[in-house]
Motif scaffolding. Sequence first.
Motif, short mmCIF file in Angstrom:
data_model
loop_
_atom_site.label_atom_id
_atom_site.label_comp_id
_atom_site.label_asym_id
_atom_site.label_seq_id
_atom_site.Cartn_x
_atom_site.Cartn_y
_atom_site.Cartn_z
N HIS A 8 40.57 -0.46 104.38
CA HIS A 8 39.23 -0.69 104.07
C HIS A 8 38.86 -2.06 103.86
N PRO A 10 35.81 -4.76 102.75
CA PRO A 10 34.22 -4.77 102.73
C PRO A 10 33.56 -5.44 103.55
N ASP A 11 32.31 -5.17 103.56
CA ASP A 11 31.23 -6.16 104.49
C ASP A 11 31.71 -6.35 105.75
N TYR A 14 33.68 -1.18 108.11
CA TYR A 14 34.07 -0.04 107.06
C TYR A 14 33.20 -0.13 105.91
N CYS A 15 32.29 -1.22 105.98
CA CYS A 15 31.43 -1.02 104.86
C CYS A 15 30.08 -1.94 105.15
N VAL A 23 24.00 2.09 102.30
CA VAL A 23 25.20 1.45 102.90
C VAL A 23 26.28 2.73 103.54
N ILE A 25 30.17 3.47 103.94
CA ILE A 25 31.39 3.22 103.54
C ILE A 25 32.48 4.17 104.18
N ARG A 26 33.39 3.46 104.86
CA ARG A 26 34.19 4.41 105.69
C ARG A 26 35.80 3.88 104.94
N TYR A 42 31.98 4.50 92.05
CA TYR A 42 31.32 3.45 92.28
C TYR A 42 30.47 3.31 91.29
N GLU A 70 33.97 9.11 105.64
CA GLU A 70 32.94 8.36 105.67
C GLU A 70 31.71 9.07 104.81
N LEU A 116 30.44 -4.79 97.54
CA LEU A 116 29.30 -5.26 98.65
C LEU A 116 28.41 -6.14 97.45
N THR A 407 29.75 -0.38 113.76
CA THR A 407 28.53 0.20 112.72
C THR A 407 27.73 1.06 113.54
#
Length: 564
Positions: A8, A10-11, A14-15, A23, A25-26, A42, A70, A116, A407
């Motif tokens: 994973h 971030p940004d 995967y996010c 958002v 999230i994967r 979260y 996801e 994020l 994405t």
Amino acid sequence: MNKAGFLHIPDSRYCFAISDDEVVIRLRVAKEDQELEISLVYGDKYTYHQHQKEVPIPFKCTDAIYAYFEIRLKLTDVRLTYVFKVQDGDNCWYYHENGFSEQYDFAYAFYNCFQLPYINPIDVHRVVDWADSAVFYQIFVDRFYRGDAEKNDAYINMAWTDKPLPKSFAGGDLEGIRQKLHYLKDLGITTIYLTPIFSSISNHKYDIRDYYDVDKQFGSKLSLKQLIDDSHDLGMKIILDAVYNHSSDLLPEFQDVMNKGKASPYFDWFMIDGETVDQKAINYETFAACSYMPKFNTSNLDVQDYLLDVTLYWTRKFQLDGWRLDVSDEVSHDFWRRFRKAVKAVNPNIIIIGENWHDAYPYLQGDQYDGIMNYAFTKACIDYFATDTLSSQEMAERLNHILMRNTDQVNRMNLNLLDSHDTHRFFTQIGGSRDKLLAAVALLFTYVGIPCLYYGTEIAMEGGYDPDCRRCFNWDKVTQDNDLLTLFKKIIRLKELPALQKGDITITAQGDVLSIRRHTPSQVIELLINKGQEREISVGQLVIANGLTNTNLATHGFLIHHLL
């Protein structure tokens, strides 16, 4: 549990934010771990140490090696902090920036949680408002239709029915396309993508010598304006081809360098080894190994300014709807970032499609292109329908893999195609099989993204590699009793269904049957393609089919039906 399979970032793909407060999230895991129970723990950045929410993350899909989970989150606070909770039988793990731990101390989460930090609206990659319903049609201008009977045609050196050679000219022009707009509208086309139209000595015009003029073989600026205006009146859009990696050696600036060498003010516009140009030794960077196509130095700000001026001139004056970017992966990221800001300032709903044949993720983070010509999809179709190197299960995994590269926004704006001016004709690659062609087109129109037909696919045009793939359109086939064209129109119209525009996708296989499901809360559309022997299929409310007799689906047959 295979911990090495977890990934994973971030940004990233995967996010990523899909709106100002939403958002995706994967989480990627090893394929054998797809049965794991995975949750997202979260909260917001500044209270996460005290308050957390937990929600299960649904399994999404598998490719050949990995499984993906996801979830889509609607946020009240756009400063997102999170870790993954993984249940493996009786064992529980937390997955975070430091890897895995059996316990997680949320009081110190600010050291190693994923985050994020903030969704800034300017950073959100926006889907252009017409992309989900778009159907593209690529036209190689010289080979589509001649409409101007009065022009000087001394340059034409082939009959319309001849097979083209590299330097053949057939006489197609912009007026010819304008005269055929109603044909394209009736076919179901919403967007016309033209190969280059600017001044050039070649038939393809990818070696441009004047970026501010329409090539006289194709017409004039007035011809272009009339084509665009009439297209817009019919609710259709026009995309032009930007050739900014290289130019013709006849470009005045390159000619100046050839004459003056390093004394030319344009010397640094190109990449030359030495102080003068040597075209025999080719001591300068080129497109491929073509001496007549010198490569621009797109790290040079003067070159960037010049090309941006060209872009804005055509975009503003002719109200363009988008640009296709030739050899875009060899042009600097810096230039494409400036390019995007410039054209989106004119119209945020202009679409930008790069010609990248491979995983183009570095260009697809919302600061450069909107999508690419999805040649990964093309190759999957060749492997599945033509070379028979993919089973239905492997095809499902390949198509899922392509989706997980990108994405959601990019997937929705990728240009999916079976062939183009740079490939063999798909109909020829599948051995002239009408059934395979129809099944492939059905897949093209049910997969996520923008379907693009290369001119003449709807009448089963044939051709090998360039230049044979650039034959002239056979208009006699359109006027004949053409069952194939009728079926094409029916398939193309399916793009009007809400599920095929914005529906989620599930791709699986059962034995030899490939299943593509597109689903919204109120509509589920499924495509089934049978790669094996004739078999009985459970059919819902039938929409369209080929090779279906009662409930038996023939080899290479397909059906599309409503399940909801």
